[in-house]
Design a protein around this motif. Structure first.
Motif, PDB file in Angstrom:
ATOM      1  N   LEU A   1      52.403  30.745  45.234  1.00  0.00           N
ATOM      2  CA  LEU A   1      51.310  31.574  44.733  1.00  0.00           C
ATOM      3  C   LEU A   1      51.463  31.776  43.234  1.00  0.00           C
ATOM      4  CD1 LEU A   1      48.807  33.230  45.552  1.00  0.00           C
ATOM      5  CD2 LEU A   1      50.330  35.213  45.828  1.00  0.00           C
ATOM      6  N   VAL A   2      50.512  31.273  42.464  1.00  0.00           N
ATOM      7  CA  VAL A   2      50.549  31.365  41.007  1.00  0.00           C
ATOM      8  C   VAL A   2      49.891  32.652  40.517  1.00  0.00           C
ATOM      9  CG1 VAL A   2      49.743  30.269  38.884  1.00  0.00           C
ATOM     10  CG2 VAL A   2      50.537  28.869  40.797  1.00  0.00           C
ATOM     11  N   ALA A   3      48.772  33.032  41.145  1.00  0.00           N
ATOM     12  CA  ALA A   3      48.046  34.242  40.772  1.00  0.00           C
ATOM     13  C   ALA A   3      47.201  34.671  41.956  1.00  0.00           C
ATOM     14  CB  ALA A   3      47.172  34.014  39.547  1.00  0.00           C
ATOM     15  N   SER A   4      46.926  35.973  42.032  1.00  0.00           N
ATOM     16  CA  SER A   4      46.099  36.518  43.110  1.00  0.00           C
ATOM     17  C   SER A   4      45.131  37.521  42.504  1.00  0.00           C
ATOM     18  CB  SER A   4      46.970  37.195  44.170  1.00  0.00           C
ATOM     19  OG  SER A   4      46.183  37.693  45.226  1.00  0.00           O
ATOM     20  N   LEU A   5      43.845  37.170  42.535  1.00  0.00           N
ATOM     21  CA  LEU A   5      42.813  37.994  41.897  1.00  0.00           C
ATOM     22  C   LEU A   5      41.993  38.689  42.967  1.00  0.00           C
ATOM     23  CD1 LEU A   5      41.468  38.599  39.078  1.00  0.00           C
ATOM     24  CD2 LEU A   5      39.830  36.805  39.671  1.00  0.00           C
ATOM     25  N   ASP A   6      42.049  40.025  42.988  1.00  0.00           N
ATOM     26  CA  ASP A   6      41.238  40.803  43.923  1.00  0.00           C
ATOM     27  C   ASP A   6      39.816  40.937  43.370  1.00  0.00           C
ATOM     28  OD1 ASP A   6      43.299  41.240  45.751  1.00  0.00           O
ATOM     29  OD2 ASP A   6      44.038  42.969  44.616  1.00  0.00           O
ATOM     30  N   VAL A   7      38.847  40.540  44.188  1.00  0.00           N
ATOM     31  CA  VAL A   7      37.436  40.563  43.779  1.00  0.00           C
ATOM     32  C   VAL A   7      36.722  41.659  44.559  1.00  0.00           C
ATOM     33  CG1 VAL A   7      35.299  39.264  43.616  1.00  0.00           C
ATOM     34  CG2 VAL A   7      37.501  38.091  43.305  1.00  0.00           C
ATOM     35  N   PRO A   8      36.244  42.709  43.915  1.00  0.00           N
ATOM     36  CA  PRO A   8      35.507  43.771  44.604  1.00  0.00           C
ATOM     37  C   PRO A   8      34.023  43.426  44.694  1.00  0.00           C
ATOM     38  CG  PRO A   8      35.742  44.363  42.326  1.00  0.00           C
ATOM     39  CD  PRO A   8      36.429  43.009  42.486  1.00  0.00           C
ATOM     40  N   GLY A   9      33.267  44.261  45.380  1.00  0.00           N
ATOM     41  CA  GLY A   9      31.822  44.161  45.278  1.00  0.00           C
ATOM     42  C   GLY A   9      31.389  44.482  43.862  1.00  0.00           C
ATOM     43  N   THR A  10      30.456  43.695  43.314  1.00  0.00           N
ATOM     44  CA  THR A  10      30.007  43.919  41.936  1.00  0.00           C
ATOM     45  C   THR A  10      28.562  44.414  41.875  1.00  0.00           C
ATOM     46  OG1 THR A  10      29.225  41.644  41.667  1.00  0.00           O
ATOM     47  CG2 THR A  10      31.546  42.087  41.112  1.00  0.00           C
ATOM     48  N   GLY A  11      27.910  44.559  43.046  1.00  0.00           N
ATOM     49  CA  GLY A  11      26.537  45.061  43.066  1.00  0.00           C
ATOM     50  C   GLY A  11      25.482  43.989  43.238  1.00  0.00           C
ATOM     51  N   GLY A  12      25.888  42.729  43.371  1.00  0.00           N
ATOM     52  CA  GLY A  12      24.910  41.654  43.565  1.00  0.00           C
ATOM     53  C   GLY A  12      25.568  40.299  43.451  1.00  0.00           C
ATOM     54  N   TRP A  13      24.907  39.278  44.025  1.00  0.00           N
ATOM     55  CA  TRP A  13      25.470  37.927  44.017  1.00  0.00           C
ATOM     56  C   TRP A  13      25.422  37.282  42.639  1.00  0.00           C
ATOM     57  CZ3 TRP A  13      28.571  37.382  47.717  1.00  0.00           C
ATOM     58  CH2 TRP A  13      28.294  37.860  48.996  1.00  0.00           C
ATOM     59  N   GLU A  14      24.666  37.865  41.700  1.00  0.00           N
ATOM     60  CA  GLU A  14      24.657  37.356  40.334  1.00  0.00           C
ATOM     61  C   GLU A  14      24.929  38.478  39.321  1.00  0.00           C
ATOM     62  OE1 GLU A  14      21.029  35.191  39.943  1.00  0.00           O
ATOM     63  OE2 GLU A  14      21.742  33.516  41.173  1.00  0.00           O
ATOM     64  N   GLU A  15      25.595  39.522  39.802  1.00  0.00           N
ATOM     65  CA  GLU A  15      26.086  40.591  38.927  1.00  0.00           C
ATOM     66  C   GLU A  15      27.534  40.254  38.572  1.00  0.00           C
ATOM     67  OE1 GLU A  15      24.446  43.132  37.621  1.00  0.00           O
ATOM     68  OE2 GLU A  15      22.583  42.494  38.589  1.00  0.00           O
ATOM     69  N   TRP A  16      27.710  39.532  37.450  1.00  0.00           N
ATOM     70  CA  TRP A  16      29.002  38.939  37.144  1.00  0.00           C
ATOM     71  C   TRP A  16      29.947  39.923  36.463  1.00  0.00           C
ATOM     72  CZ3 TRP A  16      29.559  34.419  39.417  1.00  0.00           C
ATOM     73  CH2 TRP A  16      28.417  33.666  39.708  1.00  0.00           C
ATOM     74  N   ARG A  17      31.217  39.836  36.841  1.00  0.00           N
ATOM     75  CA  ARG A  17      32.282  40.585  36.164  1.00  0.00           C
ATOM     76  C   ARG A  17      33.436  39.638  35.885  1.00  0.00           C
ATOM     77  NH1 ARG A  17      34.006  45.853  39.362  1.00  0.00           N
ATOM     78  NH2 ARG A  17      35.578  45.769  37.711  1.00  0.00           N
ATOM     79  N   VAL A  18      34.016  39.747  34.702  1.00  0.00           N
ATOM     80  CA  VAL A  18      35.198  38.955  34.362  1.00  0.00           C
ATOM     81  C   VAL A  18      36.428  39.793  34.684  1.00  0.00           C
ATOM     82  CG1 VAL A  18      36.475  37.762  32.557  1.00  0.00           C
ATOM     83  CG2 VAL A  18      33.971  37.691  32.567  1.00  0.00           C
ATOM     84  N   LEU A  19      37.229  39.309  35.628  1.00  0.00           N
ATOM     85  CA  LEU A  19      38.424  40.015  36.082  1.00  0.00           C
ATOM     86  C   LEU A  19      39.664  39.221  35.706  1.00  0.00           C
ATOM     87  CD1 LEU A  19      37.195  40.961  39.669  1.00  0.00           C
ATOM     88  CD2 LEU A  19      37.049  42.336  37.579  1.00  0.00           C
ATOM     89  N   GLU A  20      40.755  39.932  35.454  1.00  0.00           N
ATOM     90  CA  GLU A  20      41.995  39.281  35.012  1.00  0.00           C
ATOM     91  C   GLU A  20      43.164  39.820  35.810  1.00  0.00           C
ATOM     92  OE1 GLU A  20      42.712  37.944  30.750  1.00  0.00           O
ATOM     93  OE2 GLU A  20      43.926  39.776  30.847  1.00  0.00           O
ATOM     94  N   THR A  21      44.157  38.963  36.045  1.00  0.00           N
ATOM     95  CA  THR A  21      45.352  39.358  36.782  1.00  0.00           C
ATOM     96  C   THR A  21      46.553  38.639  36.178  1.00  0.00           C
ATOM     97  OG1 THR A  21      46.293  39.594  39.017  1.00  0.00           O
ATOM     98  CG2 THR A  21      45.190  37.514  38.509  1.00  0.00           C
ATOM     99  N   PRO A  22      47.760  39.228  36.235  1.00  0.00           N
ATOM    100  CA  PRO A  22      48.940  38.548  35.683  1.00  0.00           C
ATOM    101  C   PRO A  22      49.282  37.291  36.478  1.00  0.00           C
ATOM    102  CG  PRO A  22      49.353  40.897  35.983  1.00  0.00           C
ATOM    103  CD  PRO A  22      48.073  40.597  36.687  1.00  0.00           C
ATOM    104  N   ALA A  23      49.771  36.289  35.781  1.00  0.00           N
ATOM    105  CA  ALA A  23      50.336  35.123  36.462  1.00  0.00           C
ATOM    106  C   ALA A  23      51.677  35.521  37.068  1.00  0.00           C
ATOM    107  CB  ALA A  23      50.512  33.972  35.487  1.00  0.00           C
ATOM    108  N   LEU A  24      52.003  34.973  38.223  1.00  0.00           N
ATOM    109  CA  LEU A  24      53.192  35.376  38.965  1.00  0.00           C
ATOM    110  C   LEU A  24      54.395  34.471  38.724  1.00  0.00           C
ATOM    111  CD1 LEU A  24      51.446  36.229  42.355  1.00  0.00           C
ATOM    112  CD2 LEU A  24      52.047  37.779  40.476  1.00  0.00           C
ATOM    113  N   MET A  25      54.194  33.376  37.981  1.00  0.00           N
ATOM    114  CA  MET A  25      55.297  32.445  37.732  1.00  0.00           C
ATOM    115  C   MET A  25      54.952  31.553  36.548  1.00  0.00           C
ATOM    116  SD  MET A  25      54.631  29.770  40.898  1.00  0.00           S
ATOM    117  CE  MET A  25      55.835  28.592  40.309  1.00  0.00           C
ATOM    118  N   GLU A  26      55.975  30.968  35.939  1.00  0.00           N
ATOM    119  CA  GLU A  26      55.752  29.950  34.932  1.00  0.00           C
ATOM    120  C   GLU A  26      55.493  28.617  35.632  1.00  0.00           C
ATOM    121  OE1 GLU A  26      58.827  29.701  32.076  1.00  0.00           O
ATOM    122  OE2 GLU A  26      58.362  31.641  31.151  1.00  0.00           O
ATOM    123  N   ILE A  27      54.685  27.761  34.996  1.00  0.00           N
ATOM    124  CA  ILE A  27      54.317  26.489  35.616  1.00  0.00           C
ATOM    125  C   ILE A  27      54.457  25.390  34.573  1.00  0.00           C
ATOM    126  CG2 ILE A  27      52.630  25.352  37.094  1.00  0.00           C
ATOM    127  CD1 ILE A  27      51.084  27.990  37.163  1.00  0.00           C
TER     128      ILE A  27
END
Length: 267
Positions: free
Chosen positions: A214-240
């Motif tokens: 597992l390199v990264a795990s990004l939790d995606v919540p409801g954003t209010g619509g199928w084209e209501e875009w949000r840019v989300l960020e999460t830490p990387a879990l390892m060097e590659i």
């Protein structure tokens, strides 16, 4: 004509006549090294791919033979295209071998080839292996989510404002990218532009296989619509370090659509 395409036109053909070949449909026309090429579906149904050549764009044409003979493509029809790219030549054709595929459910396949020294085509047979990579993939720039080497389960949709994005994401679906070059260090973070009208889900980035590290795990919540875009960020879990395949694996409730993805990027 017989000289041009292996047989005369349909109205001139003789019942029970024996011909070298005959033009059916699906032309692909281009110029290379002063010669004009016309590729086409030939022989009726089932179709193979044949071609003719000329010194001018309007003929006279000379029938040159088959390029891709009748083969186990899973489709009764076959249309072709040719592209030269970065010093390589590629032959595109139809296949019905994907799940639920067939003559009326065709997909595109590609084979790399080299012209004969005199500019004619070799015989090209379909394979399931795909073509060798000619470059590595940069994960540190914005990458459109519809960029992929392989996928299962997902679809893509267009939008006049957003462009093309990945949709119809369900639990267990994934996208694979090949030859991803992470360099000598990093990454530090992973981000993605996502949208969900429901509860969302999780975007997992895994190394080299669907259930790889597992390199990264990004939790995606409801954003209010199928084209209501949000840019989300999460830490990387390892060097590659180095070059790897990566898998974007989608997790969430079984059954409903989870979220859409427009683009992603490592930083």
């Amino acid at each position: 004509t017989i000289d041009g395409f292996g047989a005369p036109g349909p109205k001139e053909r003789v019942k029970d006549g024996v011909y070298k070949d005959f033009y059916t449909e699906g032309p692909w026309f281009y110029k290379r090294n002063g010669k004009y090429y016309l590729l086409y579906a030939a022989g009726g149904v089932p179709e193979h791919i044949a071609y003719s050549m000329s010194d001018t764009p309007v003929g006279p044409w000379k029938y040159m033979g088959e390029i891709m003979p009748l083969s186990d493509t899973g489709s009764f029809t076959n249309h072709a295209g040719v592209v030269d790219y970065k010093g390589k030549s590629y032959f595109f054709y139809h296949t019905g071998k994907l799940p639920h595929g067939g003559g009326f459910g065709r997909s595109v396949a590609v084979e790399e080839f080299s012209y004969n020294p005199d500019g004619t085509f070799p015989t090209i047979m379909p394979t399931d292996s795909g073509v060798p990579a000619i470059a590595t993939f940069n994960p540190y720039k914005r990458n459109e989510a519809e960029t992929m080497a392989w996928s299962e389960g997902i679809k893509v949709e267009p939008n006049s404002k957003t462009g093309v994005y990945v949709s119809d994401v369900h639990d267990g679906d994934y996208i694979r990218l090949s030859n991803v070059d992470f360099g000598s260090g990093g990454p530090r973070t992973f981000c993605a532009s996502v949208a969900s009208a429901l509860r969302g889900g999780t975007l997992e980035v895994r190394l080299d296989k669907k259930d790889g590290e597992l390199v990264a795990s990004l939790d995606v919540p409801g954003t209010g619509g199928w084209e209501e875009w949000r840019v989300l960020e999460t830490p990387a879990l390892m060097e590659i370090p180095g070059v790897h395949d990566i898998y974007l694996v989608f997790k969430g409730r079984k059954g409903p659509k989870l979220f859409n993805i427009d683009y992603w990027q490592f930083k």
